[in-house]
Design an enzyme around this catalytic site. Sequence first.
Site, PDB file in Angstrom:
ATOM      1  N   HIS A   1      80.814  34.165  58.131  1.00 54.36           N
ATOM      2  CA  HIS A   1      79.421  33.857  57.782  1.00 54.36           C
ATOM      3  C   HIS A   1      79.305  32.668  56.847  1.00 54.36           C
ATOM      4  O   HIS A   1      78.326  31.933  56.895  1.00 54.36           O
ATOM      5  CB  HIS A   1      78.704  35.116  57.326  1.00 54.36           C
ATOM      6  CG  HIS A   1      78.468  35.995  58.503  1.00 54.36           C
ATOM      7  ND1 HIS A   1      79.378  36.954  58.885  1.00 54.36           N
ATOM      8  CD2 HIS A   1      77.531  35.945  59.468  1.00 54.36           C
ATOM      9  CE1 HIS A   1      78.960  37.492  60.017  1.00 54.36           C
ATOM     10  NE2 HIS A   1      77.845  36.910  60.398  1.00 54.36           N
TER      11      HIS A   1
ATOM     12  N   CYS B   1      75.051  32.838  72.019  1.00 57.42           N
ATOM     13  CA  CYS B   1      74.551  32.597  70.659  1.00 57.42           C
ATOM     14  C   CYS B   1      75.682  32.498  69.637  1.00 57.42           C
ATOM     15  O   CYS B   1      75.429  32.375  68.452  1.00 57.42           O
ATOM     16  CB  CYS B   1      73.549  33.673  70.243  1.00 57.42           C
ATOM     17  SG  CYS B   1      74.236  35.331  70.295  1.00 57.42           S
TER      18      CYS B   1
HETATM   19  C1  PEP Z   1      78.870  36.521  67.681  1.00 58.76           C
HETATM   20  O1  PEP Z   1      79.626  37.476  67.475  1.00 58.76           O
HETATM   21  O2  PEP Z   1      79.177  35.541  68.401  1.00 58.76           O
HETATM   22  C2  PEP Z   1      77.538  36.490  67.078  1.00 58.76           C
HETATM   23  C3  PEP Z   1      76.659  35.575  67.409  1.00 58.76           C
HETATM   24  O3  PEP Z   1      77.259  37.432  66.138  1.00 58.76           O
HETATM   25  P1  PEP Z   1      77.760  37.374  64.602  1.00 58.76           P
HETATM   26  O4  PEP Z   1      78.417  36.042  64.391  1.00 58.76           O
HETATM   27  O5  PEP Z   1      76.543  37.590  63.773  1.00 58.76           O
HETATM   28  O6  PEP Z   1      78.724  38.510  64.564  1.00 58.76           O
END
Ligand code: PEP
Length: 581
Positions: A202, A514
Amino acid sequence: MVLNGKGAAPGAAVGGIFIYNEKFHIPSEAVVPSGEEQVHLDRYKLIKNQVLNELDEIKLSVQKIDPGKASIFEAHKEIADDIIINEEIPAKILKEKWAGDWAIYQVYETVMSVLRKTNDPLIAERAVDFDDVRARLLRLWYLKSDTNNDNSISDDSKKQNLSNLKEPVIIAAVDLKPSDTACLDREKVLAILTEQGGLTSHTAIIAKSYGIPAILGIKGLLENVKQGQLAAVDAQKGTVYLDPKDDVIEELIKKSDTFRNDKMNAEHFKLNEGCTLCGEKIEIGLNVSNNNDEEINAQEFTDFAGLFRTEFLFMGRNKLPAEEEQFNSYKKVLECFGKKPVVIRLLDIGGDKQLASLEQKKEDNPFLGNRGLRFCFSNPDIFKTQIRACLRASVYGNLWLMLPMVGSLDDIKKAKEIIKDVKNTLLNEGEKIGEYKFGIMIEIPSIALIIDKIIEEIDFASIGSNDLCQYLCAADRMNSSVENYYQQYHPAMFRIIKDAVNVFIKEGKSVSICGELGSDPAAIPVLIGLGMRKLSMGAASVASVKRTIAGLTVEKALKTAENVLALSTAGEIEEYLHERQ
Ligand code: PEP
Ligand code: MG
């Protein structure tokens, strides 16, 4: 000296190091040297006042950005000022001759263990806040005693807060917690360097979305840097130069200018449609990580919100957001996007995302544990409250409700039952519910491989390539010691994406991506060649992705995908894609 890590957000910078959150070490049991009791007590009082001032400052700056999150800092002030704690610590120092740091550590520990043992979860969860305040006190204690023999607080320690940086700096930290990034003063952060975290952590996502160059997973970072030391950062290469020579400084200032100019050039594409050279429309989505105005106003140049990470409403605070607060947040994003779809992902907690407001059982393998949908199932009240807020907000826009971390058809059916129950309850209460679509994240291989078996149950899906990669390659996305195994260009990634996308194309249903791969300029031709027509990303990537797409033809993309699928290793694919850029 040169340090290396993974370049996680592009760019370059030259500036002074700001060490944030030095490693917390547990004090050893120690007695105060005879006659120094008063010195230790005065030092504690001074530090406590400094913590109160610090919390006030953070609260004020966070208040402007996100009033919901500011309340946590008020609660922390109350803890630092707690009457019992402020009787106990002086008593331990004066009567029992404990050293100040040991007294702080132990007195807080005693309160925390009492809290943890209570049956009331609301009381038990407060232990997390006490722990946070204790870490703040001890950080100041050690900073001060390292640098001064008197009882003054050094300037360095006063600056330890990301919301009130006095000048532009390069942050060096073990890692940044989401609550740290919540109060980050973006104007003053030249670059971020951390010891932990990988390309899809993150911290990486936030750095990218704020347009701040970042290098993560730098081994031995905090052992090697000094507060205020001059550093030059090359995030493209993943290299940090400490006390750089003039020629390196000059080169990196140039690089930073070139990067900024390139970004400005790409900005011209921002308002264009996502469209290839041959006229194929590629829908561009926005990943929403908090719902502040700056972020959601990016709807002007996107076609949909491809991922609203709702967990950010829940994190960095000491109370769960109530239904009404959630409803207002979802409504705000839905209204802002009008007719454009808004994919609201239900709570994806667990893994590296923990809730301060909820004591969660410690797991040995949190990414394989009670995460995402599993957490929602095991916390039905939290899950249902969120669904209620989403369904009530559905009348204000075009809601697409999405489940995180789906592993099986059973998961989907169980979640649908719960949603149906919540819907019926709301209708019985006389609430209005608009139309909405229902979909899933594809991030666990077990679901990616049976899309043909579950497609009937869903309206759409979005590929979470960040997690798909960690589960497919069995490499923790946060663990820098296995980063070489976390291969987003692994041939298995493109094969699994291709097979899943084909089912959606055949069924005429919507599929998007995404995860970070969807905004990677090298990977975009492959994704388009595999049939993907919807890419969702952080606001900072939109302009450059549109520019990449504008230089492509579908024919070229098909050829690129075909060539990539013929290769056998991530290394070969990376080399091939980078040669083509
Ligand atoms: C992913 O896992 O690619 C995603 C978009 O979700 P996060 O990064 O929030 O786990
Ligand atoms: Mg994910």
